[in-house]
Design a protein around this motif. Structure first.
Motif, PDB file in Angstrom:
ATOM      1  N   GLU A  99       0.443  -8.866  -1.499  1.00 60.67           N
ATOM      2  CA  GLU A  99      -0.807  -9.394  -0.913  1.00 60.67           C
ATOM      3  C   GLU A  99      -1.406  -8.436   0.109  1.00 60.67           C
ATOM      4  O   GLU A  99      -2.462  -8.698   0.686  1.00 60.67           O
ATOM      5  N   GLY A 100      -0.723  -7.315   0.392  1.00 59.33           N
ATOM      6  CA  GLY A 100      -1.265  -6.351   1.368  1.00 59.33           C
ATOM      7  C   GLY A 100      -1.192  -6.898   2.779  1.00 59.33           C
ATOM      8  O   GLY A 100      -0.246  -7.586   3.136  1.00 59.33           O
ATOM      9  N   GLY A 101      -2.199  -6.595   3.591  1.00 58.53           N
ATOM     10  CA  GLY A 101      -2.222  -7.100   4.962  1.00 58.53           C
ATOM     11  C   GLY A 101      -2.127  -5.996   5.994  1.00 58.53           C
ATOM     12  O   GLY A 101      -2.200  -4.808   5.671  1.00 58.53           O
ATOM     13  N   SER A 102      -1.959  -6.420   7.254  1.00 58.49           N
ATOM     14  CA  SER A 102      -2.065  -5.463   8.360  1.00 58.49           C
ATOM     15  C   SER A 102      -0.724  -4.857   8.769  1.00 58.49           C
ATOM     16  O   SER A 102      -0.680  -3.963   9.610  1.00 58.49           O
ATOM     17  N   ALA A 103       0.376  -5.333   8.191  1.00 60.57           N
ATOM     18  CA  ALA A 103       1.682  -4.790   8.595  1.00 60.57           C
ATOM     19  C   ALA A 103       2.263  -3.911   7.501  1.00 60.57           C
ATOM     20  O   ALA A 103       2.177  -4.239   6.317  1.00 60.57           O
ATOM     21  N   GLY A 104       2.827  -2.787   7.910  1.00 56.21           N
ATOM     22  CA  GLY A 104       3.534  -1.914   6.964  1.00 56.21           C
ATOM     23  C   GLY A 104       2.609  -1.144   6.039  1.00 56.21           C
ATOM     24  O   GLY A 104       1.400  -1.051   6.261  1.00 56.21           O
ATOM     25  N   ARG A 105       3.237  -0.591   4.986  1.00 54.07           N
ATOM     26  CA  ARG A 105       2.483   0.226   4.028  1.00 54.07           C
ATOM     27  C   ARG A 105       2.305  -0.495   2.696  1.00 54.07           C
ATOM     28  O   ARG A 105       3.246  -1.124   2.212  1.00 54.07           O
ATOM     29  N   HIS A 106       1.125  -0.364   2.130  1.00 55.56           N
ATOM     30  CA  HIS A 106       0.849  -0.958   0.822  1.00 55.56           C
ATOM     31  C   HIS A 106       0.006  -0.006  -0.006  1.00 55.56           C
ATOM     32  O   HIS A 106      -1.027   0.478   0.461  1.00 55.56           O
ATOM     33  N   TRP A 107       0.446   0.249  -1.231  1.00 58.46           N
ATOM     34  CA  TRP A 107      -0.415   0.965  -2.173  1.00 58.46           C
ATOM     35  C   TRP A 107      -1.469  -0.007  -2.696  1.00 58.46           C
ATOM     36  O   TRP A 107      -1.190  -1.204  -2.843  1.00 58.46           O
ATOM     37  N   VAL A 108      -2.652   0.530  -2.966  1.00 59.63           N
ATOM     38  CA  VAL A 108      -3.755  -0.298  -3.480  1.00 59.63           C
ATOM     39  C   VAL A 108      -4.282   0.379  -4.743  1.00 59.63           C
ATOM     40  O   VAL A 108      -4.694   1.546  -4.691  1.00 59.63           O
ATOM     41  N   LEU A 109      -4.257  -0.361  -5.857  1.00 60.53           N
ATOM     42  CA  LEU A 109      -4.581   0.288  -7.145  1.00 60.53           C
ATOM     43  C   LEU A 109      -5.585  -0.495  -7.970  1.00 60.53           C
ATOM     44  O   LEU A 109      -5.430  -1.698  -8.182  1.00 60.53           O
ATOM     45  N   LEU A 169      -3.531   4.357  -0.140  1.00 59.48           N
ATOM     46  CA  LEU A 169      -2.390   3.846   0.632  1.00 59.48           C
ATOM     47  C   LEU A 169      -2.906   3.275   1.945  1.00 59.48           C
ATOM     48  O   LEU A 169      -3.680   3.927   2.664  1.00 59.48           O
ATOM     49  N   LEU A 170      -2.475   2.037   2.245  1.00 56.16           N
ATOM     50  CA  LEU A 170      -2.775   1.417   3.541  1.00 56.16           C
ATOM     51  C   LEU A 170      -1.557   1.566   4.433  1.00 56.16           C
ATOM     52  O   LEU A 170      -0.428   1.342   3.987  1.00 56.16           O
ATOM     53  N   ASP A 171      -1.777   1.915   5.688  1.00 51.97           N
ATOM     54  CA  ASP A 171      -0.687   1.911   6.664  1.00 51.97           C
ATOM     55  C   ASP A 171      -1.189   1.115   7.860  1.00 51.97           C
ATOM     56  O   ASP A 171      -2.212   1.482   8.464  1.00 51.97           O
ATOM     57  N   GLU A 172      -0.519   0.031   8.179  1.00 48.97           N
ATOM     58  CA  GLU A 172      -0.931  -0.868   9.260  1.00 48.97           C
ATOM     59  C   GLU A 172      -2.405  -1.279   9.089  1.00 48.97           C
ATOM     60  O   GLU A 172      -3.171  -1.291  10.056  1.00 48.97           O
ATOM     61  N   GLY A 173      -2.786  -1.569   7.887  1.00 47.26           N
ATOM     62  CA  GLY A 173      -4.130  -2.073   7.598  1.00 47.26           C
ATOM     63  C   GLY A 173      -5.221  -1.023   7.469  1.00 47.26           C
ATOM     64  O   GLY A 173      -6.363  -1.356   7.176  1.00 47.26           O
ATOM     65  N   LYS A 174      -4.877   0.253   7.692  1.00 45.81           N
ATOM     66  CA  LYS A 174      -5.897   1.320   7.582  1.00 45.81           C
ATOM     67  C   LYS A 174      -5.654   2.140   6.319  1.00 45.81           C
ATOM     68  O   LYS A 174      -4.500   2.410   5.962  1.00 45.81           O
ATOM     69  N   VAL A 175      -6.740   2.582   5.690  1.00 49.45           N
ATOM     70  CA  VAL A 175      -6.585   3.451   4.529  1.00 49.45           C
ATOM     71  C   VAL A 175      -6.224   4.853   5.023  1.00 49.45           C
ATOM     72  O   VAL A 175      -6.970   5.444   5.816  1.00 49.45           O
ATOM     73  N   VAL A 176      -5.089   5.374   4.585  1.00 40.17           N
ATOM     74  CA  VAL A 176      -4.661   6.686   5.089  1.00 40.17           C
ATOM     75  C   VAL A 176      -4.728   7.776   4.032  1.00 40.17           C
ATOM     76  O   VAL A 176      -4.679   8.968   4.360  1.00 40.17           O
ATOM     77  N   ASP A 183     -12.904  -3.713   6.475  1.00 41.69           N
ATOM     78  CA  ASP A 183     -11.584  -4.051   7.000  1.00 41.69           C
ATOM     79  C   ASP A 183     -10.631  -4.319   5.818  1.00 41.69           C
ATOM     80  O   ASP A 183     -10.768  -5.314   5.120  1.00 41.69           O
ATOM     81  N   PHE A 184      -9.688  -3.383   5.631  1.00 43.00           N
ATOM     82  CA  PHE A 184      -8.768  -3.480   4.493  1.00 43.00           C
ATOM     83  C   PHE A 184      -7.475  -4.208   4.851  1.00 43.00           C
ATOM     84  O   PHE A 184      -6.541  -4.222   4.069  1.00 43.00           O
ATOM     85  N   SER A 185      -7.433  -4.799   6.044  1.00 42.93           N
ATOM     86  CA  SER A 185      -6.171  -5.352   6.536  1.00 42.93           C
ATOM     87  C   SER A 185      -6.007  -6.848   6.279  1.00 42.93           C
ATOM     88  O   SER A 185      -5.056  -7.463   6.717  1.00 42.93           O
ATOM     89  N   LYS A 186      -6.964  -7.445   5.570  1.00 41.91           N
ATOM     90  CA  LYS A 186      -6.973  -8.914   5.462  1.00 41.91           C
ATOM     91  C   LYS A 186      -6.398  -9.452   4.161  1.00 41.91           C
ATOM     92  O   LYS A 186      -6.665 -10.586   3.790  1.00 41.91           O
ATOM     93  N   GLY A 187      -5.668  -8.625   3.429  1.00 44.26           N
ATOM     94  CA  GLY A 187      -5.166  -9.074   2.133  1.00 44.26           C
ATOM     95  C   GLY A 187      -5.986  -8.460   1.018  1.00 44.26           C
ATOM     96  O   GLY A 187      -6.622  -7.422   1.224  1.00 44.26           O
ATOM     97  N   LYS A 188      -6.012  -9.094  -0.153  1.00 50.72           N
ATOM     98  CA  LYS A 188      -6.653  -8.395  -1.270  1.00 50.72           C
ATOM     99  C   LYS A 188      -8.181  -8.467  -1.278  1.00 50.72           C
ATOM    100  O   LYS A 188      -8.829  -7.730  -2.002  1.00 50.72           O
ATOM    101  N   TYR A 189      -8.760  -9.340  -0.451  1.00 56.36           N
ATOM    102  CA  TYR A 189     -10.231  -9.419  -0.410  1.00 56.36           C
ATOM    103  C   TYR A 189     -10.796  -8.726   0.822  1.00 56.36           C
ATOM    104  O   TYR A 189     -10.149  -8.672   1.875  1.00 56.36           O
ATOM    105  N   LEU A 190     -12.022  -8.253   0.669  1.00 65.35           N
ATOM    106  CA  LEU A 190     -12.769  -7.734   1.821  1.00 65.35           C
ATOM    107  C   LEU A 190     -13.710  -8.850   2.256  1.00 65.35           C
ATOM    108  O   LEU A 190     -14.456  -9.370   1.429  1.00 65.35           O
ATOM    109  N   ASP A 191     -13.677  -9.213   3.524  1.00 68.73           N
ATOM    110  CA  ASP A 191     -14.647 -10.205   3.987  1.00 68.73           C
ATOM    111  C   ASP A 191     -15.840  -9.444   4.524  1.00 68.73           C
ATOM    112  O   ASP A 191     -15.730  -8.754   5.534  1.00 68.73           O
ATOM    113  N   LEU A 192     -16.958  -9.605   3.853  1.00 66.13           N
ATOM    114  CA  LEU A 192     -18.081  -8.718   4.122  1.00 66.13           C
ATOM    115  C   LEU A 192     -19.338  -9.433   4.520  1.00 66.13           C
ATOM    116  O   LEU A 192     -19.572 -10.559   4.103  1.00 66.13           O
ATOM    117  N   ASN A 193     -20.170  -8.723   5.259  1.00 67.17           N
ATOM    118  CA  ASN A 193     -21.521  -9.209   5.471  1.00 67.17           C
ATOM    119  C   ASN A 193     -22.395  -8.683   4.329  1.00 67.17           C
ATOM    120  O   ASN A 193     -22.754  -7.513   4.282  1.00 67.17           O
TER     121      ASN A 193
END
Ligand SMILES: Nc1ncnc2c1ncn2[C@@H]1O[C@H](COP(=O)(O)O)[C@@H](O)[C@H]1OP(=O)(O)O
Ligand SMILES: [Mg+2]
Ligand SMILES: [Mg+2]
Ligand SMILES: [Mg+2]
Length: 414
Positions: free
Chosen positions: A186-196, A217-224, A375-385
């Motif tokens: 589910e991704g999120g703001s903690a740890g590392r997650h690949w996004v594909l 790759l996300l690290d702590e919610g940021k795309v690195v 903001d890529f830290s909220k799980g698989k969706y982007l909450d956008l304006n």
């Protein structure tokens, strides 16, 4: 240019990251120099980037093989698909089930997802593996999918064998299903997650146009880091007189690491183009060309054309599928990308994570319609304006103003 890749210059930004961020430093530490200048030493993701490039390139090779094997029954189905409309999922995205043809399309994306998982796990065996990915194995586990599953398992095995880097026993159909399903994080703001997104731009893929394999790759919610493998994107610019270019080679690999810039190389490993430095953006909004979805259903073309009019843009929109738009923008083919999905559509992180860093590391800006960073830290969706807009730092204030005015006009006309 270094080796066979092109460094994409920062178009507008004057704040390029310092060279030391390219060096391998294992920790995030702040150093104070004698002049009290604070240097922030960035985490290095070189190993992960190399693994991501390899995974996306092999997946692109697999997708290209799928497209060129004219005698394969899979391809015969694709030819039929090219003439028919693609069905919709409940979230209005194309593909899956319903008939064998749709299974073949989703099966191909799943095939690409299995291969990316396999490569990342082999290349980074000592790292915990978490993957947020678009596909799952549900359709392939149905009784009617046995034939497709066997075919894609064979193709994954053939690609691994032809690469020659991994001495592993042949993967079984169950191994492939498991590899596909490891993308359920589910991704999120903690740890590392690949996004594909194993095939981004499904409609383009089906039409034989643009599609990409997008891995970040996300690290702590940021795309690195981010990689975009674009099998059908010309190496030469796709704007202006591109069709007159003597270079008609296709297949680009864009890659970016936080603090280290954006690069492009050809997918076949040979880099032959030059001269893009000259065409970098820009100048004035009147001279900007803008990109948007090929599909009207994915983005409101009337809204972007009203914004472009306010900016005085003269060129017609460049409409192509997938995150290839981010790649093309990063090398200066155009200056603006606008995306305004229809109401109710929720953007997913795999549709933007890799593209976002490819553009920002080249000096561009990516935001929602109100100017907030994604903001890529909220799980698989982007909450956008409302929507997503991309441009260089010089044009962003003007673009935001035009977006605001057009949105106000749109809502007052309802
Ligand atoms: N109704 C929709 N509105 C906006 N985007 C969509 C919609 N349906 C699918 N998408 C996703 O938008 C992206 C394609 O956008 P573009 O129009 O810029 O090519 C793809 O990631 C596609 O998913 P998919 O990965 O399944 O192709
Ligand atoms: Mg999809
Ligand atoms: Mg997608
Ligand atoms: Mg996809």
């Amino acid at each position: 240019m270094t080796g066979n890749c092109l460094k994409i210059l920062t178009p507008i930004s004057s704040s390029r990251p310092p060279l030391f961020s390219l060096l391998s430093k294992p920790t995030k530490t702040q150093f104070k120099t004698s002049s009290s200048f604070v240097l922030s030493v960035k985490m290095s993701y070189h190993k992960e980037l190399a693994a991501a490039k390899k995974a996306a390139s092999l997946a692109a090779q697999l997708c290209q093989a799928l497209n060129s094997c004219s005698l394969s029954p899979l391809c015969k189905v694709q030819k039929v698909l090219l003439q028919s409309d693609v069905q919709s999922k409940s979230d209005k995205s194309p593909v899956t089930v319903a008939d064998y043809g749709m299974l073949v399309v989703s099966g191909r994306a799943a095939c690409s997802q299995a291969l990316v998982t396999f490569v990342l796990e082999r290349e980074l065996p000592s790292e915990p593996f978490s993957l947020v990915a678009e596909e799952d194995s549900t359709d392939l586990r149905n009784d009617g999918a046995t034939d497709t599953l066997e075919r894609i398992t064979k193709l994954v095995n053939e690609t691994i064998t032809s690469d020659g880097s991994y001495s592993v026993p042949t993967l079984s159909t169950e191994d492939v299903l498991k590899a596909i399903d490891s993308g359920k994080s589910e991704g999120g703001s903690a740890g590392r997650h690949w996004v594909l997104d194993p095939i981004d731009g499904t409609k383009g893929f089906v039409r034989g146009d643009q599609y990409v394999i997008a891995l970040a790759l996300l690290d702590e919610g940021k795309v690195v880091l981010g990689v975009l493998a674009c099998p059908n994107l010309p190496l030469a610019s796709i704007c202006g007189d591109y069709h007159k270019s003597s270079n008609n080679e296709v297949g680009c690999l864009f890659y970016a690491e936080v603090g280290a810039g954006t690069y492009m190389q050809s997918l076949n490993g040979f880099f032959t183009c030059e001269g893009w430095y000259k065409s970098l953006p820009l100048k004035n909004s009147e001279e900007a060309s803008f990109f948007e979805s090929y599909e009207k259903a994915h983005s409101q073309h009337d809204l972007s054309s009203s914004i472009a009019k306010k900016l005085g843009v003269k060129a017609p929109p460049v409409r192509i599928d997938s995150q290839a738009k981010y790649g093309a923008l990063s090398r200066g083919d155009g200056a603006i990308y606008m995306r305004f999905p229809r109401e109710g559509y929720r953007e997913k992180i795999w549709d933007h994570a890799a593209g976002c860093i490819v553009v920002t590391e080249a000096g561009g800006v990516v935001s929602d319609a109100a100017g907030n960073p994604l903001d890529f830290s909220k799980g698989k969706y982007l909450d956008l304006n409302v929507g997503i807009i991309v441009t260089n730092q010089k044009l962003m204030p003007k673009l935001l103003k035009a977006v605001k005015e057009s949105l106000e006009e749109q809502s007052s006309s309802l």
